[in-house]
Design a protein around this motif. Structure first.
Motif, short mmCIF file in Angstrom:
data_model
loop_
_atom_site.label_atom_id
_atom_site.label_comp_id
_atom_site.label_asym_id
_atom_site.label_seq_id
_atom_site.Cartn_x
_atom_site.Cartn_y
_atom_site.Cartn_z
N TYR A 129 0.71 -1.20 -0.04
CA TYR A 129 0.04 0.01 0.13
C TYR A 129 0.79 1.15 0.07
N ALA A 130 0.55 2.31 -0.65
CA ALA A 130 0.95 3.58 -0.88
C ALA A 130 0.18 4.64 -0.92
N LYS A 131 0.65 5.78 -0.42
CA LYS A 131 -0.25 7.16 -0.36
C LYS A 131 0.78 8.31 -1.03
N ALA A 132 -0.07 8.73 -2.08
CA ALA A 132 0.76 9.87 -2.70
C ALA A 132 -0.12 11.24 -2.89
N SER A 133 0.28 12.21 -2.26
CA SER A 133 -0.52 13.56 -2.08
C SER A 133 0.43 14.68 -2.69
N SER A 134 0.02 15.45 -3.62
CA SER A 134 0.68 16.84 -3.95
C SER A 134 -0.50 17.97 -4.11
N ILE A 135 -0.79 18.50 -2.73
CA ILE A 135 -1.81 19.46 -2.65
C ILE A 135 -1.33 21.05 -2.79
N ARG A 136 -1.86 21.81 -3.56
CA ARG A 136 -1.55 23.00 -3.50
C ARG A 136 -3.02 23.79 -3.28
N ARG A 137 -2.90 24.62 -2.32
CA ARG A 137 -4.20 25.43 -1.87
C ARG A 137 -4.44 26.43 -2.97
N LEU A 138 -3.32 27.02 -3.55
CA LEU A 138 -3.38 28.17 -4.39
C LEU A 138 -2.20 28.04 -5.04
N GLY A 139 -2.37 27.47 -6.34
CA GLY A 139 -0.85 27.10 -7.04
C GLY A 139 -1.01 26.78 -8.71
N ASN A 140 -2.25 27.45 -9.11
CA ASN A 140 -2.39 27.09 -10.57
C ASN A 140 -1.66 28.12 -11.48
N GLU A 187 -1.76 -5.63 -10.49
CA GLU A 187 -1.68 -7.18 -10.45
C GLU A 187 -1.21 -7.94 -9.22
N ASN A 188 -0.38 -7.30 -8.45
CA ASN A 188 0.25 -7.86 -7.33
C ASN A 188 -0.45 -8.10 -6.30
N GLY A 189 -1.65 -7.12 -6.29
CA GLY A 189 -2.62 -6.97 -5.17
C GLY A 189 -2.42 -5.65 -4.37
N ALA A 190 -1.32 -4.97 -4.87
CA ALA A 190 -0.76 -3.80 -3.99
C ALA A 190 -1.70 -2.59 -4.47
N SER A 191 -2.03 -1.52 -3.87
CA SER A 191 -2.87 -0.26 -4.27
C SER A 191 -1.98 1.00 -3.75
N LEU A 192 -2.61 2.04 -4.44
CA LEU A 192 -2.08 3.18 -4.57
C LEU A 192 -3.02 4.24 -4.46
N LEU A 193 -3.11 5.22 -3.34
CA LEU A 193 -4.02 6.06 -3.22
C LEU A 193 -3.54 7.35 -3.24
N VAL A 194 -4.09 8.35 -4.28
CA VAL A 194 -3.44 9.47 -4.59
C VAL A 194 -4.46 10.54 -4.63
N ASP A 195 -4.01 11.74 -4.33
CA ASP A 195 -4.79 13.15 -4.42
C ASP A 195 -3.90 14.21 -4.97
N VAL A 196 -4.17 15.26 -5.89
CA VAL A 196 -3.49 16.13 -6.04
C VAL A 196 -4.37 17.59 -6.19
N SER A 197 -3.74 18.40 -6.27
CA SER A 197 -4.38 19.86 -6.48
C SER A 197 -3.66 21.03 -6.99
N PHE A 198 -4.09 21.72 -7.96
CA PHE A 198 -3.72 23.05 -8.18
C PHE A 198 -4.18 24.04 -7.31
N THR A 199 -5.61 23.96 -6.95
CA THR A 199 -6.22 24.74 -5.99
C THR A 199 -7.23 24.01 -5.16
N LEU A 200 -7.57 24.16 -3.68
CA LEU A 200 -8.33 23.56 -2.95
C LEU A 200 -8.28 24.33 -1.79
#
Length: 362
Positions: free
Chosen positions: A148-159, A241-254
């Motif tokens: 399992y892995a988690k990937a986030s790249s969140i910008r609150r104001l970055g467009n 395919e090996n059963g692993a999973s990746l959860l991701v969320d990203v934003s330019f503005t949020l």
């Protein structure tokens, strides 16, 4: 070994990282710079001592003295220029993403195979010292199977606006621009497993928020607040395919409290975090330990990572060795990115059957 004559195509902001790194590499010479904006190309050439200046990349590629190129242009030109460079006998370092579509990626891969020339994709986070350190822990089996892995790249104001906010030129918004970095890093450290399915969402809810005052952010050279055709944010669950999973969320503005970058991987024996700060989670004597490696930098060192990336590219050009981030990986990441966009657009799960993408209802 003879020094490589480098041509840099595209003289925008990202080219600075390439040029600075080539300048510090004793085996490379910054020979030519190409940009549609001749004044910008001339300025970069004067700054870095380039011999030639071009406004047409075809002319640069026709120059027999150019050995290799860095492609630092808009995403919609990556495939076209990469293929032309490969067929002109040049080795290629192309900025991420490899291109905009899986179809384009397949064409680039075919050109690599037909010419035998090197193409390295600019997944710069792979070249960070902490990433390579964590890779050693994972490959040695210290963490067990990574599931399992988690990937986030969140910008609150970055467009950034400009071409970044133009769907036609960029191919997408935060997912394809900044999300690609953290997705690729997790996927790479997970052992590059084959994708089984993707469920994704994209949102266009708050726009580029150019009305916000008192908080500055990077703006593209062609910034125009009235133009924005890309998503604000995206999220996805990627199953392998090996059963692993990746959860991701990203934003330019949020409407988030703060900007945030997260890269975390979890295994049977332990876990690792690269962002926001490098940490290893382990167990010893029936006790959970948070282990902090003593490294020069606790998170990504962008300048050093680019230097490592450029040094690796130059070495591969001179030795013929396969790069750490080959075209095949660029293709797999394009499958993931395009799968997320397709899932979001159609509101269904995207399933992958070998090399063929098959869409089925949820």
């Amino acid at each position: 070994m003879e020094k490589l004559n480098i041509g840099v195509i595209g003289a925008g902001s990202i080219s600075e990282h390439h040029l600075l790194s080539y300048q510090k590499n004793a085996q490379a010479t910054i020979y030519a710079i190409c940009d549609l904006n001749e004044a910008r190309a001339q300025a970069k050439a004067a700054k870095y001592g380039a011999t030639k200046v071009y406004t047409d990349y075809h002319e640069l590629l026709a120059d027999p003295d150019v050995d290799a190129v860095s492609i630092c242009t808009w995403n919609n030109t990556h495939a076209e220029i990469s293929i032309a460079a490969l067929r002109a006998g040049k080795n290629v370092l192309v900025e991420k993403p490899l291109c905009r579509t899986v179809e384009e990626a397949l064409k680039v891969q075919q050109a690599v195979r037909e010419t035998g020339n090197i193409l390295q994709v600019g997944f710069v986070r792979r070249y960070d010292a902490n990433a390579q350190l964590m890779r050693q822990f994972i490959e040695s089996g210290d963490l067990g199977e990574i599931y399992y892995a988690k990937a986030s790249s969140i910008r609150r104001l970055g467009n950034p606006g400009g071409w970044f906010a133009d769907q036609d030129r960029s191919g997408g918004g935060p997912l394809i621009d900044i999300g690609v970095h953290v997705i690729d890093l997790c996927w790479y450290l997970m052992g590059r497993p084959k994708v089984a399915s993707i469920t994704g969402n994209t949102y266009r809810k708050v726009g580029n928020r150019s009305n916000v005052k008192n908080l500055s952010f990077y703006k593209a050279a062609d910034y125009d607040a009235s133009k924005n055709t890309v998503e604000d944010m995206a999220n996805a669950v990627i199953r392998f395919e090996n059963g692993a999973s990746l959860l991701v969320d990203v934003s330019f503005t949020l409407h988030a409290k703060q900007d945030e970058t997260v890269v975390k991987l979890f295994g049977e024996k332990g876990g690792v975090e690269l962002e926001p700060a490098v940490t290893i989670v382990a167990e010893k004597h029936n006790t959970i330990l948070n282990v902090v490696p003593q490294t020069d930098h606790k998170s990504l060192n962008v300048t050093a990572a680019f230097q490592n990336e450029i040094n690796h590219f130059v070495e591969c050009c001179q030795t013929g060795n396969a790069p750490l981030s080959p075209v095949e990986d660029g293709l797999e990441i394009m499958k993931i990115l395009c799968g997320i966009y397709e899932s979001a657009e159609k509101g269904i799960e995207i399933r992958f059957d070998g090399s063929r993408q098959e869409v089925v209802s949820q």
